[in-house]
Design a protein around this motif. Structure first.
Motif, PDB file in Angstrom:
ATOM      1  N   UNK A   8      62.222  72.148  35.376  1.00 37.79           N
ATOM      2  CA  UNK A   8      63.590  71.641  35.345  1.00 37.79           C
ATOM      3  C   UNK A   8      63.864  70.765  34.147  1.00 37.79           C
ATOM      4  N   UNK A   9      65.110  70.803  33.693  1.00 36.28           N
ATOM      5  CA  UNK A   9      65.533  69.982  32.564  1.00 36.28           C
ATOM      6  C   UNK A   9      66.961  69.538  32.805  1.00 36.28           C
ATOM      7  N   UNK A  10      67.203  68.236  32.754  1.00 33.03           N
ATOM      8  CA  UNK A  10      68.534  67.688  32.995  1.00 33.03           C
ATOM      9  C   UNK A  10      68.882  66.771  31.833  1.00 33.03           C
ATOM     10  N   UNK A  11      70.080  66.934  31.280  1.00 32.52           N
ATOM     11  CA  UNK A  11      70.589  66.056  30.236  1.00 32.52           C
ATOM     12  C   UNK A  11      71.970  65.613  30.705  1.00 32.52           C
ATOM     13  N   UNK A  12      72.041  64.408  31.331  1.00 33.42           N
ATOM     14  CA  UNK A  12      73.292  63.992  31.955  1.00 33.42           C
ATOM     15  C   UNK A  12      73.246  62.520  32.340  1.00 33.42           C
ATOM     16  N   UNK A  13      74.393  62.026  32.767  1.00 41.28           N
ATOM     17  CA  UNK A  13      74.476  60.728  33.417  1.00 41.28           C
ATOM     18  C   UNK A  13      74.324  61.015  34.915  1.00 41.28           C
ATOM     19  N   UNK A  14      73.333  60.368  35.552  1.00 46.02           N
ATOM     20  CA  UNK A  14      73.017  60.647  36.949  1.00 46.02           C
ATOM     21  C   UNK A  14      73.173  59.378  37.767  1.00 46.02           C
ATOM     22  N   UNK A  15      73.970  59.435  38.831  1.00 44.18           N
ATOM     23  CA  UNK A  15      74.063  58.353  39.807  1.00 44.18           C
ATOM     24  C   UNK A  15      73.618  58.937  41.131  1.00 44.18           C
ATOM     25  N   UNK A  16      72.532  58.392  41.690  1.00 46.77           N
ATOM     26  CA  UNK A  16      71.881  59.006  42.843  1.00 46.77           C
ATOM     27  C   UNK A  16      71.194  57.921  43.667  1.00 46.77           C
ATOM     28  N   UNK A  17      70.886  58.241  44.915  1.00 44.97           N
ATOM     29  CA  UNK A  17      70.106  57.317  45.726  1.00 44.97           C
ATOM     30  C   UNK A  17      68.677  57.245  45.215  1.00 44.97           C
ATOM     31  N   UNK A  18      68.027  58.399  45.098  1.00 45.41           N
ATOM     32  CA  UNK A  18      66.639  58.458  44.614  1.00 45.41           C
ATOM     33  C   UNK A  18      66.472  59.647  43.684  1.00 45.41           C
ATOM     34  N   UNK A  24      59.229  67.857  35.442  1.00 44.35           N
ATOM     35  CA  UNK A  24      60.341  68.271  34.596  1.00 44.35           C
ATOM     36  C   UNK A  24      60.744  67.168  33.632  1.00 44.35           C
ATOM     37  N   UNK A  25      61.928  67.325  33.051  1.00 54.33           N
ATOM     38  CA  UNK A  25      62.414  66.362  32.068  1.00 54.33           C
ATOM     39  C   UNK A  25      63.832  65.941  32.401  1.00 54.33           C
ATOM     40  N   UNK A  26      64.081  64.634  32.310  1.00 56.32           N
ATOM     41  CA  UNK A  26      65.422  64.080  32.482  1.00 56.32           C
ATOM     42  C   UNK A  26      65.743  63.251  31.251  1.00 56.32           C
ATOM     43  N   UNK A  27      66.917  63.524  30.653  1.00 57.22           N
ATOM     44  CA  UNK A  27      67.417  62.761  29.506  1.00 57.22           C
ATOM     45  C   UNK A  27      68.797  62.239  29.857  1.00 57.22           C
ATOM     46  N   UNK A  28      69.060  60.975  29.507  1.00 56.36           N
ATOM     47  CA  UNK A  28      70.386  60.410  29.727  1.00 56.36           C
ATOM     48  C   UNK A  28      70.320  59.091  30.446  1.00 56.36           C
ATOM     49  N   UNK A  29      71.376  58.784  31.168  1.00 58.56           N
ATOM     50  CA  UNK A  29      71.486  57.537  31.924  1.00 58.56           C
ATOM     51  C   UNK A  29      71.224  57.834  33.387  1.00 58.56           C
ATOM     52  N   UNK A  30      70.290  57.081  33.993  1.00 61.26           N
ATOM     53  CA  UNK A  30      69.959  57.245  35.411  1.00 61.26           C
ATOM     54  C   UNK A  30      70.230  55.937  36.124  1.00 61.26           C
ATOM     55  N   UNK A  31      71.096  55.977  37.137  1.00 61.34           N
ATOM     56  CA  UNK A  31      71.330  54.836  38.003  1.00 61.34           C
ATOM     57  C   UNK A  31      70.957  55.289  39.404  1.00 61.34           C
ATOM     58  N   UNK A  32      69.851  54.743  39.922  1.00 66.23           N
ATOM     59  CA  UNK A  32      69.354  55.118  41.248  1.00 66.23           C
ATOM     60  C   UNK A  32      69.416  53.888  42.145  1.00 66.23           C
ATOM     61  N   UNK A  33      70.133  53.972  43.250  1.00 69.21           N
ATOM     62  CA  UNK A  33      70.313  52.811  44.121  1.00 69.21           C
ATOM     63  C   UNK A  33      69.080  52.507  44.972  1.00 69.21           C
ATOM     64  N   UNK A  51      66.095  49.753  41.679  1.00 70.80           N
ATOM     65  CA  UNK A  51      65.325  48.649  42.250  1.00 70.80           C
ATOM     66  C   UNK A  51      63.824  48.907  42.258  1.00 70.80           C
ATOM     67  N   UNK A  52      63.398  50.175  42.342  1.00 67.37           N
ATOM     68  CA  UNK A  52      61.978  50.516  42.395  1.00 67.37           C
ATOM     69  C   UNK A  52      61.676  51.647  41.424  1.00 67.37           C
ATOM     70  N   UNK A  53      60.573  51.489  40.675  1.00 65.53           N
ATOM     71  CA  UNK A  53      60.187  52.492  39.694  1.00 65.53           C
ATOM     72  C   UNK A  53      58.703  52.782  39.835  1.00 65.53           C
ATOM     73  N   UNK A  54      58.368  54.076  39.981  1.00 66.40           N
ATOM     74  CA  UNK A  54      56.975  54.515  40.020  1.00 66.40           C
ATOM     75  C   UNK A  54      56.758  55.463  38.855  1.00 66.40           C
TER      76      UNK A  54
END
Length: 76
Positions: A8-18, A24-33, A51-54
């Protein structure tokens, strides 16, 4: 929950719970609650706010990261 698999490959602004990146690869802004998990050989490139990062050994993490330790709200 958003899961990005091995090819998977995502290039986007992401607002998500988790967000879980399983190779895969994620590029962009990630806001995870709730949390962000990045498993090898995953790649996270951009800005992360959660709040939590692993981050597992073997992961590429490049950018700006804020792990608050407390629940955050999404940005409007």
């Amino acid at each position: 929950i958003l899961v990005v698999g091995g090819t998977g490959s995502v290039d986007a602004r992401i607002e998500v719970g988790a967000l879980i990146i399983r190779g895969g690869e994620v590029r962009g802004v990630v806001i995870a609650t709730q949390a962000v998990e990045v498993h090898a050989p995953g790649r996270l490139i951009g800005t992360v706010r959660t709040p939590e990062l692993y981050v597992a050994r073997g992961v590429v993490l490049d950018g700006h990261c804020t792990a608050t330790g407390a629940k955050i709200e999404t940005l409007d």
